[in-house]
Design a protein around this motif. Structure first.
Motif, PDB file in Angstrom:
ATOM      1  N   GLY A  70      -5.468 -20.881 -15.163  1.00 19.53           N
ATOM      2  CA  GLY A  70      -5.811 -21.036 -16.566  1.00 19.53           C
ATOM      3  C   GLY A  70      -4.588 -21.054 -17.474  1.00 19.53           C
ATOM      4  N   PRO A  71      -4.752 -20.640 -18.731  1.00 20.68           N
ATOM      5  CA  PRO A  71      -3.656 -20.752 -19.708  1.00 20.68           C
ATOM      6  C   PRO A  71      -2.427 -19.936 -19.349  1.00 20.68           C
ATOM      7  CG  PRO A  71      -5.497 -19.476 -20.607  1.00 20.68           C
ATOM      8  CD  PRO A  71      -5.989 -20.116 -19.350  1.00 20.68           C
ATOM      9  N   TRP A  72      -2.610 -18.847 -18.595  1.00 25.46           N
ATOM     10  CA  TRP A  72      -1.450 -18.029 -18.233  1.00 25.46           C
ATOM     11  C   TRP A  72      -0.516 -18.755 -17.272  1.00 25.46           C
ATOM     12  CZ3 TRP A  72       0.113 -14.226 -20.997  1.00 25.46           C
ATOM     13  CH2 TRP A  72      -0.794 -13.448 -21.721  1.00 25.46           C
ATOM     14  N   ALA A  73      -0.990 -19.852 -16.675  1.00 23.72           N
ATOM     15  CA  ALA A  73      -0.143 -20.591 -15.737  1.00 23.72           C
ATOM     16  C   ALA A  73       0.891 -21.460 -16.437  1.00 23.72           C
ATOM     17  CB  ALA A  73      -1.009 -21.471 -14.834  1.00 23.72           C
ATOM     18  N   MET A  74       0.744 -21.693 -17.727  1.00 21.74           N
ATOM     19  CA  MET A  74       1.632 -22.612 -18.427  1.00 21.74           C
ATOM     20  C   MET A  74       3.114 -22.238 -18.307  1.00 21.74           C
ATOM     21  SD  MET A  74       1.947 -25.421 -19.918  1.00 21.74           S
ATOM     22  CE  MET A  74       0.206 -25.796 -20.200  1.00 21.74           C
TER      23      MET A  74
ATOM     24  N   ARG B  24       4.402 -23.338 -14.962  1.00 20.47           N
ATOM     25  CA  ARG B  24       4.500 -24.791 -14.842  1.00 20.47           C
ATOM     26  C   ARG B  24       5.751 -25.312 -15.540  1.00 20.47           C
ATOM     27  NH1 ARG B  24      -0.096 -26.646 -12.614  1.00 20.47           N
ATOM     28  NH2 ARG B  24      -1.988 -25.432 -12.924  1.00 20.47           N
ATOM     29  N   LEU B  25       6.058 -24.752 -16.698  1.00 15.83           N
ATOM     30  CA  LEU B  25       7.245 -25.180 -17.433  1.00 15.83           C
ATOM     31  C   LEU B  25       8.512 -24.863 -16.643  1.00 15.83           C
ATOM     32  CD1 LEU B  25       6.249 -24.093 -21.059  1.00 15.83           C
ATOM     33  CD2 LEU B  25       6.363 -26.422 -20.152  1.00 15.83           C
ATOM     34  N   ILE B  26       8.583 -23.657 -16.095  1.00 12.95           N
ATOM     35  CA  ILE B  26       9.771 -23.267 -15.329  1.00 12.95           C
ATOM     36  C   ILE B  26       9.906 -24.114 -14.073  1.00 12.95           C
ATOM     37  CG2 ILE B  26      10.811 -21.392 -13.982  1.00 12.95           C
ATOM     38  CD1 ILE B  26       9.515 -19.451 -16.012  1.00 12.95           C
TER      39      ILE B  26
ATOM     40  N   LYS C  13       8.245  -3.273 -20.599  1.00 10.81           N
ATOM     41  CA  LYS C  13       8.585  -4.384 -21.480  1.00 10.81           C
ATOM     42  C   LYS C  13       8.591  -5.718 -20.738  1.00 10.81           C
ATOM     43  CE  LYS C  13      11.136  -1.511 -24.734  1.00 10.81           C
ATOM     44  NZ  LYS C  13      12.393  -1.308 -25.484  1.00 10.81           N
ATOM     45  N   ASP C  14       7.604  -5.909 -19.887  1.00  8.85           N
ATOM     46  CA  ASP C  14       7.446  -7.159 -19.148  1.00  8.85           C
ATOM     47  C   ASP C  14       6.101  -7.779 -19.533  1.00  8.85           C
ATOM     48  OD1 ASP C  14       7.594  -9.257 -17.374  1.00  8.85           O
ATOM     49  OD2 ASP C  14       7.165  -8.056 -15.604  1.00  8.85           O
ATOM     50  N   PRO C  15       5.968  -8.308 -20.754  1.00  9.45           N
ATOM     51  CA  PRO C  15       4.648  -8.720 -21.245  1.00  9.45           C
ATOM     52  C   PRO C  15       4.022  -9.859 -20.454  1.00  9.45           C
ATOM     53  CG  PRO C  15       6.378  -9.499 -22.723  1.00  9.45           C
ATOM     54  CD  PRO C  15       7.026  -8.559 -21.748  1.00  9.45           C
ATOM     55  N   VAL C  16       4.816 -10.767 -19.894  1.00  8.10           N
ATOM     56  CA  VAL C  16       4.238 -11.905 -19.172  1.00  8.10           C
ATOM     57  C   VAL C  16       3.651 -11.462 -17.840  1.00  8.10           C
ATOM     58  CG1 VAL C  16       4.737 -14.109 -18.060  1.00  8.10           C
ATOM     59  CG2 VAL C  16       5.707 -13.600 -20.311  1.00  8.10           C
ATOM     60  N   PHE C  17       4.448 -10.794 -17.017  1.00 10.22           N
ATOM     61  CA  PHE C  17       4.018 -10.505 -15.655  1.00 10.22           C
ATOM     62  C   PHE C  17       3.115  -9.280 -15.543  1.00 10.22           C
ATOM     63  CE2 PHE C  17       7.449 -13.436 -14.883  1.00 10.22           C
ATOM     64  CZ  PHE C  17       6.971 -14.184 -13.817  1.00 10.22           C
ATOM     65  N   ARG C  18       2.933  -8.541 -16.636  1.00 11.19           N
ATOM     66  CA  ARG C  18       1.956  -7.453 -16.600  1.00 11.19           C
ATOM     67  C   ARG C  18       0.720  -7.814 -17.414  1.00 11.19           C
ATOM     68  NH1 ARG C  18       3.292  -2.644 -20.818  1.00 11.19           N
ATOM     69  NH2 ARG C  18       1.153  -2.248 -20.189  1.00 11.19           N
ATOM     70  N   SER C  19       0.608  -9.074 -17.813  1.00  5.82           N
ATOM     71  CA  SER C  19      -0.459  -9.473 -18.725  1.00  5.82           C
ATOM     72  C   SER C  19      -1.858  -9.287 -18.145  1.00  5.82           C
ATOM     73  CB  SER C  19      -0.266 -10.934 -19.139  1.00  5.82           C
ATOM     74  OG  SER C  19      -0.262 -11.784 -18.005  1.00  5.82           O
ATOM     75  N   GLY C  20      -1.998  -9.356 -16.831  1.00  7.96           N
ATOM     76  CA  GLY C  20      -3.318  -9.205 -16.218  1.00  7.96           C
ATOM     77  C   GLY C  20      -3.530  -7.878 -15.532  1.00  7.96           C
ATOM     78  N   GLU C  21      -2.653  -6.925 -15.780  1.00 10.67           N
ATOM     79  CA  GLU C  21      -2.692  -5.690 -14.977  1.00 10.67           C
ATOM     80  C   GLU C  21      -4.025  -4.948 -15.109  1.00 10.67           C
ATOM     81  OE1 GLU C  21      -0.365  -2.728 -18.115  1.00 10.67           O
ATOM     82  OE2 GLU C  21       0.754  -3.601 -16.451  1.00 10.67           O
TER      83      GLU C  21
END
Length: 213
Positions: free
Chosen positions: A75-79, A82-84, A156-164
């Motif tokens: 979903g949207p969290w994959a963006m 994909r960019l990287i 302070k890792d907002p991206v990789f802990r977003s689904g914790e």
């Protein structure tokens, strides 16, 4: 305890990336420790590979530590991924190496990062690795893990802990622990706190066995 090189990394730099190969490598590492179920620790891409191993080889798993790997890749969290994955092949590897070296040296002491810098980076693997991981993992993956799970993230890792929180709700024996002030490389930001968290989790597991990273 043992540390493994996944496909495209370290001694396996020439080996093409695949989750199938990564799972087999982790499985072989567990077997090499005596055949008992192991505590497996995976960070970032290694965390998703470890989660795939946990789903495929439950009989080999005593416990799982997911570090910096509790963001959904659907979903949207994959963006961002994909960019990287699309950007990396367009930048020369030597330039990426210089940028990474400067970044690590600016943030961390030589004792923490020198070994990583000497070993080099697996930029050539990134597009294939994230290409396979994308669309594959979300909280539902946790429902197929039978062993206890520690979700260990930098505060302070907002991206990789977003689904914790979703990951933890999907598993009856999972919990979250945050390392204060740490970022995605929490094991670099506070190695002692990271190691202590893994050790405490290991001591709480119901059966004893070796550890693989």
């Amino acid at each position: 305890m043992t540390a493994v090189d996944l496909p495209g990394h370290g001694a396996r730099s020439a080996q093409p990336w695949s989750l199938d190969a990564a799972t087999e490598i982790i499985s072989s590492a567990v077997d090499s420790l005596g055949g008992e179920p192991a505590l497996v620790v995976g960070h970032s891409l290694g965390g998703y590979a470890s989660l795939e191993f946990a789903r495929r080889c439950p009989e080999q798993l005593r416990g799982l530590v997911l570090a910096g790997a509790s963001a959904a890749t659907r979903g949207p969290w994959a963006m961002p991924y994909r960019l990287i994955a699309g950007l990396v092949p367009r930048i020369p590897a030597d330039r990426l190496t210089r940028w990474n070296d400067r970044f690590l040296r600016r943030l961390y002491s030589p004792e923490v990062v020198d070994a990583t810098i000497r070993a080099g980076y697996a930029f050539h693997t990134l597009p294939a690795a994230w290409g396979e991981v994308l669309g594959r993992f979300d909280a539902d993956a946790m429902r197929r893990v039978s062993a206890p799970v520690l979700i260990l993230n930098g505060e302070k890792d907002p991206v990789f802990r977003s689904g914790e929180r979703a990951f933890v709700r999907a598993h009856p024996h999972a919990r979250i622990e945050l390392i204060p002030r740490a970022r995605h490389l929490a094991n670099f930001d506070d190695p002692d706190a990271f190691t202590d968290a893994v050790r405490r989790f290991a001591l709480q597991l119901p059966a004893r066995g070796p550890v693989t990273r």
